[in-house]
Design an enzyme around this catalytic site. Sequence first.
Site, PDB file in Angstrom:
ATOM      1  N   HIS A 109     -10.514 -35.286   9.480  1.00 14.12           N
ATOM      2  CA  HIS A 109     -10.452 -34.178  10.423  1.00 14.12           C
ATOM      3  C   HIS A 109     -11.815 -33.848  11.030  1.00 14.12           C
ATOM      4  O   HIS A 109     -11.965 -33.735  12.250  1.00 14.12           O
ATOM      5  CB  HIS A 109      -9.859 -32.977   9.688  1.00 14.12           C
ATOM      6  CG  HIS A 109      -9.373 -31.906  10.577  1.00 14.12           C
ATOM      7  ND1 HIS A 109     -10.045 -30.725  10.736  1.00 14.12           N
ATOM      8  CD2 HIS A 109      -8.292 -31.841  11.378  1.00 14.12           C
ATOM      9  CE1 HIS A 109      -9.377 -29.968  11.589  1.00 14.12           C
ATOM     10  NE2 HIS A 109      -8.318 -30.623  11.992  1.00 14.12           N
TER      11      HIS A 109
ATOM     12  N   ASP B 195     -16.066 -28.643   8.125  1.00 18.25           N
ATOM     13  CA  ASP B 195     -14.768 -29.274   7.886  1.00 18.25           C
ATOM     14  C   ASP B 195     -14.811 -30.134   6.618  1.00 18.25           C
ATOM     15  O   ASP B 195     -15.446 -29.745   5.643  1.00 18.25           O
ATOM     16  CB  ASP B 195     -14.390 -30.108   9.127  1.00 18.25           C
ATOM     17  CG  ASP B 195     -12.896 -30.146   9.350  1.00 18.25           C
ATOM     18  OD1 ASP B 195     -12.202 -30.737   8.518  1.00 18.25           O
ATOM     19  OD2 ASP B 195     -12.419 -29.564  10.341  1.00 18.25           O
TER      20      ASP B 195
ATOM     21  N   SER C 226      -6.736 -27.179  16.023  1.00 20.51           N
ATOM     22  CA  SER C 226      -8.062 -27.616  15.584  1.00 20.51           C
ATOM     23  C   SER C 226      -8.643 -28.656  16.521  1.00 20.51           C
ATOM     24  O   SER C 226      -9.827 -28.954  16.442  1.00 20.51           O
ATOM     25  CB  SER C 226      -8.011 -28.136  14.161  1.00 20.51           C
ATOM     26  OG  SER C 226      -6.881 -28.904  13.949  1.00 20.51           O
TER      27      SER C 226
END
Length: 646
Positions: free
Chosen positions: A199, A158, A373
């Site tokens: 994230h 990520d 996600s």
Amino acid sequence: MCPAPTKLWLPLAVALVFLGTLALGWASSGVPIYVSSWAVRVTQGGQVAERLARKFGFINLGQIFPDGEYFHLRHRGVPQKSLSPHWGHHLRLKKDPKVQWFQQQTILRRVKRSLGVPTDPWFSKQWYMNNEIQPDLNILPVWNQGLTGRGIVVSILDDGIEKDHPDLWANYDPLASYDFNDYDPDPQPRYTSSDENRHGTRCAGEVAATASNGFCGAGVAFNARIGGVRMLDGTITDVVEAQSLSLRPQHVHIYSASWGPEDDGRTVDGPGVLTLEAFRRGVTKGRGGLGTLFIWASGNGGLHYDNCNCDGYTNSIHTLSVGSTTRHGQVPWYSEACASTLTTTFSSGVATDPQIVTTDLHHQCSDKHTGTSASAPLAAGMIALALEANPRLSWRDTQHLVIRASSPAQLQAEDWRTNGVGRPVSHHYGYGLLDAGLLVELARTWQPTRPQKKCTIEVVHTPTPILPLLRVTKNVSACAGRWHRHIRSLEHVQVRLSLTYSRRGDLEISLTSPMGTRSTLVAIRPLDVSGQGYNNWVFMSTHYWDEDPQGLWTLTLENKGYYFNTGTLYRYTLILYGTTEDMTARPSGPQVTEHVCMQRDTEGLCQECHQSINVLDPFCPTSCPPWFFSHRQTTVRQAQSQNLPI
Ligand SMILES: *[C@@H]1O[C@H](CO)[C@@H](O)[C@H](O)[C@H]1NC(C)=O
Ligand SMILES: [Ca+2]
Ligand SMILES: [Ca+2]
Ligand SMILES: [Ca+2]
Ligand SMILES: [Ca+2]
């Protein structure tokens, strides 16, 4: 049945030893360590036992059960801990006719069953696993069995990971981490005023946030090791993706990824040459040959009517695709439907629905993690728990198990259909909500699947006009009669198409199996006005899993939009993957595997399996997992290749 016990073996002892082995799990049942005490059965009673003890130099510590048949003896002249049993005493006790049975005691590794519920302050907000809703992800019973992801390594691909986060640092694994944006070993995120690079840190906490440390919540596999690959915060190339997906494949067990081509509803794009090679190498060589587990988010393009079968990453057979449902079991607004999704976990929904609780940038905690996600890392954590229960699962075993451990539960969709082997399946959810308790239970006794078979059928190779509706039917033998055996049970099915079409998004493509299961390979995408058609594009469906592929397959191409659309089908190839075994003959619950063991050692491990069956302690699998070799009399684990590339 196991062989008839020899004279010295009592059913009780066999049961105790075998239960002990099961409780230990396969992996941790390592080398026995012998201690200086023995259990001895002397049916003639206490005085005889006392005399025997003195004769051989033991101290009699008394009876084990009140009925006075079993006695606990200790010998001062024997080391407290030894890697081998004491053969002298073994022979003397064995020879003595007054001794009906004996056993030198070994140290048993035991874990506390009741870990209790994590005490973290935000655990009460983790509605998807704290028993607040029914059914939830069913993780509490797995923790109660002592499974917490210990020994499993997960890497989040990520935008980086805040490695010094108070809920992550203890589980942080630098070997599962790298920065392919700046080419350095430190994946710390780049901090900006909008915190756009949060994230990866959020995904990491879902898997492995520390439990019961008085901070934030707990990860699904809160004792797993967690790493992060920083690769989304910079220029992304095929090289960057391929390097990220093949970071230390002998060290990292599970990669979790929540990215792909643009979710704009008009893109058709997939991995490049190197990334395809990274997937291929991962599943054939990674994890000692058992195959790297790539867990993938299905996509967030719901608002743009995107279809995850137009995304070659989540669509790959090598990635385990995870969809989302809301707390109330609804299809979330961002969710993409497609036939390649395998399973589902919870995530956010509309604004009033609760979201996912996890670690956040700046050493914070968040209850605002959202989207598909957020679902993939929950599945990655659950699979880490299953891998701790059975580390020998191959990448395909894992997909088989995930299907069996998923169910429609409370998930609402208009397209639930029962496939040819009786399993409900949906384009929104795959096989449904993943149940960690069931996944682990099935994993413990899972027999390795036989090798993957691939059967490629060229169906159309001359230009054929796609009038409003084109149906192509093919009677398939699944490669029967060739030099190799035919596929009896399907796994993934791919359709490779080359076609032109005036407006690509108007064309709905579906495939119906001989058993009557129809799955939509791509639904209409109103925003996809491209006139490019599909150029060797591979669609994938998981909906025929375990079906028998022999018979008529029907591909349907149908104009669902503008009346004057036209196009031409140039090439259609049907690619079947599966195995020669009839998977429907396996029980749906845990598999009975002991019946073929001929000989067990004192640990309860199988020493000799029935002919043609392989030894893989403590079970006798019907076939060897990849990189394990068939041997009788030996533990196959020792034959595992040692020199795989790191
Ligand atoms: C398909 O082919 C097999 C073998 O040639 C034949 O036995 C079977 O009847 C065919 N099925 C159909 C539906 O045509
Ligand atoms: Ca860095
Ligand atoms: Ca915590
Ligand atoms: Ca998408
Ligand atoms: Ca996939």
